[in-house]
Design a protein around this motif. Structure first.
Motif, PDB file in Angstrom:
ATOM      1  N   VAL A  16       0.835  -1.207   0.000  1.00  0.00           N
ATOM      2  CA  VAL A  16       0.000   0.000   0.000  1.00  0.00           C
ATOM      3  C   VAL A  16       0.869   1.255   0.000  1.00  0.00           C
ATOM      4  O   VAL A  16       0.540   2.229  -0.667  1.00  0.00           O
ATOM      5  CB  VAL A  16      -1.022   0.023   1.161  1.00  0.00           C
ATOM      6  N   ASN A  17       1.992   1.219   0.700  1.00  0.00           N
ATOM      7  CA  ASN A  17       2.896   2.370   0.673  1.00  0.00           C
ATOM      8  C   ASN A  17       3.413   2.619  -0.739  1.00  0.00           C
ATOM      9  O   ASN A  17       3.729   3.751  -1.117  1.00  0.00           O
ATOM     10  CB  ASN A  17       4.096   2.139   1.597  1.00  0.00           C
ATOM     11  N   ASN A  18       3.532   1.531  -1.486  1.00  0.00           N
ATOM     12  CA  ASN A  18       4.007   1.632  -2.852  1.00  0.00           C
ATOM     13  C   ASN A  18       2.935   2.246  -3.751  1.00  0.00           C
ATOM     14  O   ASN A  18       3.218   3.107  -4.577  1.00  0.00           O
ATOM     15  CB  ASN A  18       4.355   0.227  -3.328  1.00  0.00           C
ATOM     16  N   LEU A  19       1.691   1.782  -3.587  1.00  0.00           N
ATOM     17  CA  LEU A  19       0.630   2.183  -4.513  1.00  0.00           C
ATOM     18  C   LEU A  19       0.044   3.545  -4.186  1.00  0.00           C
ATOM     19  O   LEU A  19      -0.385   4.265  -5.077  1.00  0.00           O
ATOM     20  CB  LEU A  19      -0.482   1.135  -4.522  1.00  0.00           C
ATOM     21  N   GLU A  20      -0.010   3.897  -2.907  1.00  0.00           N
ATOM     22  CA  GLU A  20      -0.690   5.140  -2.527  1.00  0.00           C
ATOM     23  C   GLU A  20      -0.113   6.382  -3.213  1.00  0.00           C
ATOM     24  O   GLU A  20      -0.878   7.182  -3.754  1.00  0.00           O
ATOM     25  CB  GLU A  20      -0.729   5.282  -1.003  1.00  0.00           C
ATOM     26  N   PRO A  21       1.223   6.581  -3.234  1.00  0.00           N
ATOM     27  CA  PRO A  21       1.737   7.752  -3.958  1.00  0.00           C
ATOM     28  C   PRO A  21       1.401   7.706  -5.448  1.00  0.00           C
ATOM     29  O   PRO A  21       1.163   8.735  -6.067  1.00  0.00           O
ATOM     30  CB  PRO A  21       3.249   7.657  -3.750  1.00  0.00           C
ATOM     31  N   MET A  22       1.362   6.493  -6.010  1.00  0.00           N
ATOM     32  CA  MET A  22       1.057   6.374  -7.436  1.00  0.00           C
ATOM     33  C   MET A  22      -0.392   6.753  -7.716  1.00  0.00           C
ATOM     34  O   MET A  22      -0.725   7.239  -8.792  1.00  0.00           O
ATOM     35  CB  MET A  22       1.323   4.951  -7.916  1.00  0.00           C
ATOM     36  N   MET A  23      -1.257   6.480  -6.771  1.00  0.00           N
ATOM     37  CA  MET A  23      -2.674   6.808  -6.935  1.00  0.00           C
ATOM     38  C   MET A  23      -2.968   8.223  -6.448  1.00  0.00           C
ATOM     39  O   MET A  23      -4.088   8.691  -6.559  1.00  0.00           O
ATOM     40  CB  MET A  23      -3.527   5.835  -6.126  1.00  0.00           C
ATOM     41  N   ASP A  24      -1.950   8.814  -5.844  1.00  0.00           N
ATOM     42  CA  ASP A  24      -2.094  10.159  -5.309  1.00  0.00           C
ATOM     43  C   ASP A  24      -3.119  10.219  -4.171  1.00  0.00           C
ATOM     44  O   ASP A  24      -3.908  11.160  -4.094  1.00  0.00           O
ATOM     45  CB  ASP A  24      -2.469  11.143  -6.424  1.00  0.00           C
ATOM     46  N   VAL A  25      -3.133   9.227  -3.331  1.00  0.00           N
ATOM     47  CA  VAL A  25      -3.960   9.287  -2.121  1.00  0.00           C
ATOM     48  C   VAL A  25      -3.019   9.139  -0.928  1.00  0.00           C
ATOM     49  O   VAL A  25      -1.906   8.637  -1.067  1.00  0.00           O
ATOM     50  CB  VAL A  25      -5.033   8.178  -2.058  1.00  0.00           C
ATOM     51  N   GLU A  26      -3.494   9.578   0.237  1.00  0.00           N
ATOM     52  CA  GLU A  26      -2.684   9.385   1.435  1.00  0.00           C
ATOM     53  C   GLU A  26      -3.579   8.907   2.559  1.00  0.00           C
ATOM     54  O   GLU A  26      -4.671   9.454   2.758  1.00  0.00           O
ATOM     55  CB  GLU A  26      -1.987  10.685   1.816  1.00  0.00           C
ATOM     56  N   ALA A  27      -3.137   7.919   3.260  1.00  0.00           N
ATOM     57  CA  ALA A  27      -3.939   7.406   4.371  1.00  0.00           C
ATOM     58  C   ALA A  27      -3.965   8.434   5.491  1.00  0.00           C
ATOM     59  O   ALA A  27      -2.950   9.062   5.777  1.00  0.00           O
ATOM     60  CB  ALA A  27      -3.344   6.101   4.871  1.00  0.00           C
ATOM     61  N   PRO A  28      -5.125   8.631   6.142  1.00  0.00           N
ATOM     62  CA  PRO A  28      -5.225   9.584   7.247  1.00  0.00           C
ATOM     63  C   PRO A  28      -4.383   9.149   8.443  1.00  0.00           C
ATOM     64  O   PRO A  28      -4.042   7.965   8.570  1.00  0.00           O
ATOM     65  CB  PRO A  28      -6.711   9.592   7.583  1.00  0.00           C
ATOM     66  N   PRO A  29      -4.039  10.098   9.338  1.00  0.00           N
ATOM     67  CA  PRO A  29      -3.126   9.782  10.449  1.00  0.00           C
ATOM     68  C   PRO A  29      -3.580   8.621  11.319  1.00  0.00           C
ATOM     69  O   PRO A  29      -2.766   7.799  11.748  1.00  0.00           O
ATOM     70  CB  PRO A  29      -3.072  11.069  11.260  1.00  0.00           C
ATOM     71  N   ARG A  30      -4.880   8.538  11.608  1.00  0.00           N
ATOM     72  CA  ARG A  30      -5.343   7.444  12.457  1.00  0.00           C
ATOM     73  C   ARG A  30      -5.027   6.095  11.808  1.00  0.00           C
ATOM     74  O   ARG A  30      -4.572   5.151  12.471  1.00  0.00           O
ATOM     75  CB  ARG A  30      -6.844   7.571  12.713  1.00  0.00           C
ATOM     76  N   ALA A  31      -5.239   6.013  10.504  1.00  0.00           N
ATOM     77  CA  ALA A  31      -4.927   4.773   9.788  1.00  0.00           C
ATOM     78  C   ALA A  31      -3.440   4.464   9.883  1.00  0.00           C
ATOM     79  O   ALA A  31      -3.047   3.315  10.096  1.00  0.00           O
ATOM     80  CB  ALA A  31      -5.341   4.906   8.333  1.00  0.00           C
TER      81      ALA A  31
END
Lengths: 319, 391, 123
Positions: B78-93
């Motif tokens: 998920v750390n790999n894909l999130e920047p590629m999708m341009d989303v960021e997990a919220p702090p609680r997550a």
């Protein structure tokens, strides 16, 4: 004559020893399991008491595979000889009364000879398997003998000096008549004998010849079916032998209050051997396995000098 | 080769190995003079399978790379894909991810301690360790829903929130584990038979560890200060204070101590995260497809650094997904540790790097004589196997 | 000998092992186990099937009249279908005892067994 044969076959003979061997295997497994917060065998029989018997029968019924490369006569002979020798040795242990079934002056020496023979058979079993793991396991068994044999014999000499006899039955008789257990004069010898017998029985921390994670099953790797059943049975008998020897030499054998009444002696013997078995299985749960060089050098560095000190001490006390 | 040497194969099937792998030891008496490692027995074609699955399906396939570091692999994914999708997990997550990842480290290190004890014949410690490991497994089942293969993450967040009840139960469990771990540390330092088998065994010097690119606890036990959580923080690790543990004994004992201390450190991290858990949502919606591009991410798995590479082509399936499991980084140093040791020390030396063989196995065709390599299709492999008597 | 006290302490303690078929562990809330589909809520969009990593769901028919099949032998119990469903028609219960004693023709058949969720048909 008939009574003699019955004695040989039933009590304190083969049948009794067979039951005792299986019972002590169960006790050992169960006690170790409880120390490790497990349950141990529990389904066959009441609290799993019949599990060792079930294992024995199951192994007897299993296919007996004999690899092509093995040295057949030796490979077949080892399990049979091993269990016979263990039973033979057990007849020198006084169980029923202060006199063993077979006894003569010097049978303690014969006993050490038999125990060495057991280790040599382990080596032969490993060597005849021609499997790499078996060979190394067999070599380790032989190597280990070099380590524990001398301190074990020295520890046995202690009670013999006290009782001024080299017969196991005589030693027991002396302890029964004087009421002094040899352990009182031989505390060091008792400890050394327990440690050395752990090595003889190939149990942790001296289970090098069959170290599971290193050598599969060590020298027993190629044995299967009936042969393995006999081997395992021989180990159980060895456990009885070890406990019985310690009991006879250090704890007075069947001696105790009212031991002259039939059955009472057996009960004393049973209680004492049970305690020895429990000590042995407790030690099993307490250590990591040694390496072979550490084991042999440790035996020579610590056990042999201690055993000699014990004998010197005895000489000084008895003057 | 002289006549006094002797070849002992360890594996592919051997009780010291939990997974099939072959080590051909050349021994002289009990001393090892050469080691040949042969990998590839449990190659599972995982990387190819990613190319046929969507990113959502890949989320669960990536966990199957390694059952024990499932969370680390998924986190890396998920750390790999999130920047590629341009989303960021919220702090609680991010905090919940950290908590689960550390719980997994606790479970993995306790499991390792048990296995190591078993390898040197100390079955009692093995039983106790695995019993205590149940606590962390139960906590993870409560938090994520599964004991192993937690499926805790989703792209853009986590899937389940922590409730107050869960937090209090986790605190209780962690306190218990901490107490037990401290006892184990005391035990390892006090029990002579363990020290006899661990001290001075499987030496990997600091220089060798750095040169051979050892990773994770193996490197840290050789006094190489290397931890992705410190060097390149991900999730919530940049906000959490913790110590980087190193020991300089460079042997098996040092590896034991590093892991035991990390257990305590992990417990501290979990406690800190529970205290400082931010409020807010636990996830954001993520798109299903990724525009063309590529990315690499690194995560500190319990066994060391885990590297993932992804190349996307604008569809909802990756064009290439590459996983470098931590064990691969340790094989080179493994050979170094074994040479010069005793046969009796092989199991514990092998176990000391906490190997996870099937995570690591890949297949490559190489002609050993000419050094030529090539690629075969499935059909060609089948044809080759038929020709050589396979079915 | 460092462990002697700990060993003796465990002698009087209850064993950690559970005799499984006779007593089962306490169920933990939120365990992902058996998948249940409320077929009346299902709109037949196929998102769950598209997302299932193990291909454990199958649709028979189309859209509002479809029936669903779930293959427990293939399911990896990740719960993605529960999350993917736009109508909350799928839920996971904590029932984990999914093994049966029914005879199966061969071991390979395990993954081919399924649980059917049938929509009541109008007469």
């Amino acid at each position: 004559m008939i009574i003699e044969i019955l004695k040989l076959l039933i009590i304190p003979g083969i049948f009794f020893l067979f039951t005792l061997a299986l019972f002590y295997q169960w006790l050992d497994r169960r006690f170790l399991a409880r120390l490790q917060n497990r349950r141990g065998p529990m389904h066959t029989g009441s609290h799993g008491t019949l599990q060792p018997l079930a294992d024995f029968i199951k192994l007897l019924a299993k296919e007996d595979i004999e690899p092509e490369a093995v040295d057949k006569p030796v490979f077949r002979g080892v399990p049979i000889l091993l269990s016979t020798i263990s039973i033979t040795a057990l007849f020198f242990i006084p169980i029923w009364g202060v006199k063993a079934f077979v006894h003569f002056e010097g049978d303690l020496i014969f006993m050490t000879f038999l125990m060495t023979l057991i280790a040599i058979l382990a080596f032969l079993g490993g060597w005849s398997s021609t499997n790499r793991f078996s060979t190394i396991g067999g070599l380790r068994a032989a190597m280990q003998t070099l380590g524990y044999e001398v301190p074990l014999s020295l520890a046995f000499i202690g009670p013999a000096i006290v009782a001024k006899s080299l017969s196991i039955s005589k030693i027991v008789e002396w302890q029964a008549s004087t009421g002094i257990w040899a352990i009182i004069l031989n505390p060091l010898g008792f400890g050394i004998a327990i440690i050395a017998l752990l090595a003889e029985l190939e149990k942790v921390p001296f289970d090098l010849p069959e170290a599971e994670t290193e050598l599969v099953a060590g020298w027993q790797t190629e044995f299967s079916g009936r042969k393995l059943a006999l081997l395992r049975f021989a180990f159980d008998l060895e456990l009885v032998l070890a406990a019985g020897l310690i009991t006879s030499l250090f704890l007075g054998g069947p001696a105790g209050p009212f031991y002259n009444i039939p059955w009472v002696g057996v009960i004393w013997f049973f209680i004492k051997t049970t305690i020895v078995v429990l000590i042995l299985s407790n030690l099993r749960g307490l250590f990591a396995r040694f390496r072979i060089d550490q084991m042999v050098s440790g035996c020579w560095k610590y056990l042999v000098p201690l055993a000699i000190i014990q004998i010197i001490f005895l000489q000084l006390v008895l003057g | 080769m002289s006549n006094s040497t002797y070849k002992v194969p360890i594996g592919p099937q051997h009780p010291a190995l939990k997974e099939p792998e072959n080590f051909l030891l050349t021994v002289d008496g009990e001393e090892i003079i050469d080691v040949k490692i042969r990998l590839g027995y449990v190659h599972r074609g995982g990387e190819k399978a990613f190319e046929n699955r969507t990113y959502v399906q890949g989320l669960y396939l990536i966990e199957r790379v390694c059952g024990i570091c499932a969370m680390a692999h998924q986190l890396c994914y998920v750390n790999n894909l999130e920047p590629m999708m341009d989303v960021e997990a919220p702090p609680r997550a991010q905090y919940i991810r950290t908590i689960v990842a550390e719980l997994e480290r606790v479970h993995s290190h306790l499991l390792w301690l048990g296995v190591a004890a078993h390898e040197i014949g100390f079955d009692t410690l093995f039983m106790y360790c695995w019993r205590d490991r149940e606590v962390s497994l139960d906590l993870m089942e409560m938090i994520t829903g599964n004991r192993v293969l937690h499926a805790a993450n989703t792209i853009g967040g986590v899937r389940r929130d922590l409730t107050a009840d869960m937090i209090s139960k986790t605190r209780k469990g962690i306190a218990l584990l901490k107490k037990r771990t401290e006892y184990y540390k005391k035990l390892v330092l006090a029990e002579k038979t363990i020290l006899k088998r661990a001290l001075g065994v499987g030496i990997l010097s600091t220089k060798d560890a750095a040169e051979l690119c050892a990773v994770g606890p193996t490197a840290r036990a050789s006094n190489v200060k290397k931890d992705v959580r410190k060097d390149d923080p991900y999730s919530a690790y940049d906000e959490i204070p913790f110590n980087l543990i190193t020991y300089d004994l460079c042997d098996v004992a040092s590896r034991v101590l590093v892991r035991v201390d990390e257990l305590i450190e992990s417990a501290n991290i979990i406690e800190y995260s529970l205290d400082h858990l931010p409020t807010g949502p636990i996830g954001v919606r993520a798109p299903r497809s990724i525009p063309p591009g590529e990315n690499v991410s690194i995560v500190e798995a319990p066994r060391g650094e885990d590297i993932h590479y992804c190349k996307s082509n604008g569809t909802d399936k990756p064009e290439r997904y590459k996983v470098r499991a931590p064990t691969l980084g340790n094989w080179a140093s493994m050979a170094k540790m074994l040479i010069g040791g005793y046969v009796a020390d092989v199991p514990i030396t092998l176990a000391a790097i906490d190997p996870c063989m099937s995570c690591t196995d890949r297949v490559a065709f190489i002609d050993a004589n000419s050094g030529k390599n090539w690629i075969w299709s499935t059909e060609q492999i089948k044809k080759y196997s038929k020709k050589n008597g396979g079915r | 000998m460092a462990m002697e006290r700990e060993l003796l302490r465990h002698l009087v303690k209850k064993p950690a092992t559970i005799i499984y078929p006779f007593e089962s562990p306490e169920p933990i809330e939120g365990t992902r186990a058996k998948v249940e589909i409320d077929i009346l809520k299902c709109i037949g969009c196929g998102t769950c099937i598209h997302d299932c990593p193990a291909y454990a769901l199958e649709m028979v028919g189309k859209g509002l009249t479809c029936d669903m099949k779930w293959y427990p032998g293939r399911c990896v119990f990740c719960g993605q279908c529960v999350e993917s469903c736009p109508r909350n028609a799928i839920k996971q219960t904590a029932e984990h005892d999914l093994a049966t004693t029914e005879s199966v023709e061969s071991a390979g058949m395990m993954s081919e067994r399924f649980v059917e969720f049938n929509r009541p048909k109008k007469e």
